[in-house]
Design an enzyme around this catalytic site. Structure first.
Site, short mmCIF file in Angstrom:
data_model
loop_
_atom_site.label_atom_id
_atom_site.label_comp_id
_atom_site.label_asym_id
_atom_site.label_seq_id
_atom_site.Cartn_x
_atom_site.Cartn_y
_atom_site.Cartn_z
N SER A 30 -10.95 6.99 7.24
CA SER A 30 -10.27 7.95 8.11
C SER A 30 -11.22 8.84 8.90
CB SER A 30 -9.40 8.89 7.26
OG SER A 30 -8.67 8.19 6.30
N HIS A 61 -6.86 5.38 12.16
CA HIS A 61 -7.67 4.17 12.01
C HIS A 61 -7.57 3.33 13.27
CE1 HIS A 61 -8.61 4.14 7.65
NE2 HIS A 61 -7.67 5.06 7.68
N HIS A 83 -4.96 -0.93 4.08
CA HIS A 83 -4.62 -0.33 2.79
C HIS A 83 -3.47 -1.10 2.14
CE1 HIS A 83 -6.37 2.92 5.23
NE2 HIS A 83 -6.91 3.32 4.10
N TYR A 85 -1.16 0.22 0.52
CA TYR A 85 0.10 0.95 0.72
C TYR A 85 0.79 0.62 2.04
CZ TYR A 85 -2.66 4.32 3.53
OH TYR A 85 -3.48 4.89 4.45
N GLU A 86 0.05 0.02 2.97
CA GLU A 86 0.66 -0.34 4.24
C GLU A 86 1.56 -1.57 4.10
OE1 GLU A 86 -2.18 0.22 7.81
OE2 GLU A 86 -3.49 0.04 6.07
N ALA A 113 -12.12 8.74 2.24
CA ALA A 113 -11.72 10.12 1.96
C ALA A 113 -11.14 10.14 0.55
CB ALA A 113 -10.67 10.57 2.96
N MET A 211 -6.99 6.01 -2.20
CA MET A 211 -6.00 4.94 -2.10
C MET A 211 -6.60 3.66 -1.51
SD MET A 211 -2.99 7.23 -0.38
CE MET A 211 -2.58 8.88 -0.98
N SER A 212 -7.91 3.53 -1.56
CA SER A 212 -8.52 2.38 -0.88
C SER A 212 -9.72 1.85 -1.67
CB SER A 212 -8.97 2.79 0.52
OG SER A 212 -10.05 3.70 0.46
N ASN A 235 -10.09 17.15 -0.03
CA ASN A 235 -9.19 18.19 -0.56
C ASN A 235 -9.37 18.29 -2.07
OD1 ASN A 235 -7.67 15.43 -0.03
ND2 ASN A 235 -6.81 16.32 -1.90
N HIS A 247 -1.71 14.80 4.96
CA HIS A 247 -2.65 13.88 5.62
C HIS A 247 -3.42 14.61 6.73
CE1 HIS A 247 -4.39 10.11 6.74
NE2 HIS A 247 -3.87 10.12 7.94
N1 HPA Z 1 -5.47 11.51 -3.21
C1 HPA Z 1 -5.54 10.22 -2.79
N2 HPA Z 1 -6.15 9.84 -1.67
C2 HPA Z 1 -6.74 10.80 -0.95
C3 HPA Z 1 -6.72 12.15 -1.33
C4 HPA Z 1 -6.05 12.52 -2.52
O1 HPA Z 1 -5.99 13.69 -2.91
N3 HPA Z 1 -7.40 12.84 -0.37
C5 HPA Z 1 -7.82 11.91 0.54
N4 HPA Z 1 -7.42 10.69 0.20
#
Ligand code: HPA
Length: 277
Positions: A30, A61, A83, A85-86, A113, A211-212, A235, A247
């Protein structure tokens, strides 16, 4: 057409378009498109042109491959990853890795990220991943094994190349940049984790969550590639502060960190040649 034939067809297509055989594949997460800006003798290939290549849908992306010279090292950069999740299948998620493996690219770099779980991490921190926990519930190697690609039961003890970790640490210190080491836990998303899941992950030894990346790392390791993953903490993980996760916040933090992350990647790739690892 078999999966392997599809991979080979994509490989042929890419090889016919690019000018040099890449020494490193780089996957940008990202908000990290800036790296591709510093590549010379660029050839850009939109994903949709490559036969068999899944297209990209996540916001933030871009969907293209950029090949060229970085410093003196030929590289190929994926701007935008796929991903789970997509809705892609895992064979689709790792399709690009399979193509890079078939191209005999020795190094696989990825950035991503993540949410910081460890109390010693804050947003903006760069974390060199040295191990992972696969909480996606699936493995991209499930099904028949392609013996030409790698063993049925590949080792994951050294999935993250030790020499590349050291090289990245020394590149960081020459840039006066702090990096930490950490364990990456992968959930599927797309919902962020719950606070209870984050407490569980902390007990289990995870430092960051995302998530990747993990399916790709497993496939790249299967093919014997040397892997380096740099995660940027975007975060505090869920429940560590009162703030809900968004996001937008992730993209904002990645944007702030992208200069440092790109600088670090560049420094590492410039050192690859000398390292001879
Ligand atoms: N969780 C999962 N994926 C992420 C996060 C998170 O807190 N921050 C950035 N990608």
């Amino acid at each position: 057409m078999s999966y392997r034939e599809k991979v080979q067809k994509a490989k042929e297509f890419i090889i016919n378009r690019i000018r040099q055989r890449p020494e490193a594949a780089v996957v940008l997460g990202s908000g990290l498109g800036a790296f591709a800006g510093s590549i010379q003798e660029k050839v850009e290939i939109p994903y949709e042109e490559i036969p068999g290549w899944p297209s990209s849908t996540a916001p933030g992306h871009l969907g293209k491959l950029v090949s060229g010279i970085f410093g003196s090292t030929p590289v190929i950069v994926m701007q935008g990853r796929h991903h789970y999740y997509e809705g892609y299948s895992l064979p689709d998620v790792v399709f690009p890795v399979r193509v890079f493996g078939e191209m005999k690219i020795p190094y696989y770099f990825a950035t991503n990220a993540s949410g910081g779980i460890s109390h010693s991490l804050s947003p903006g921190d760069l974390v060199l991943i040295y191990d992972h926990i696969n909480f996606q519930g699936h493995n991209p190697l499930r099904g028949g094994n392609e013996d030409e690609w790698g063993p049925r039961f590949p080792d994951m003890t050294y999935a993250y190349d030790r020499k590349l970790i050291e090289l990245t640490e020394s590149a960081a210190s020459s840039l006066n940049m702090q990096v930490k080491r950490g364990v990456y836990a992968a959930f599927t998303g797309p919902s962020f984790e719950t606070p209870a899941e984050i407490r569980m992950l902390r007990i289990l030894g995870a430092d960051v969550v995302g998530m990747s990346t993990v399916p790709e790392v497993i496939a790249a390791r299967h093919m014997g590639m040397k892997i380096c993953v740099i995660s940027c903490v975007a975060n505090y993980a869920a429940g560590m502060t009162e703030a809900p996760l968004t996001h937008e916040e992730v993209l904002k933090e990645m944007d702030k960190a992208s200069g440092r992350l790109v600088g670090l990647l560049q420094a590492v790739i410039l050192r690859l040649r000398n390292a001879g690892s």
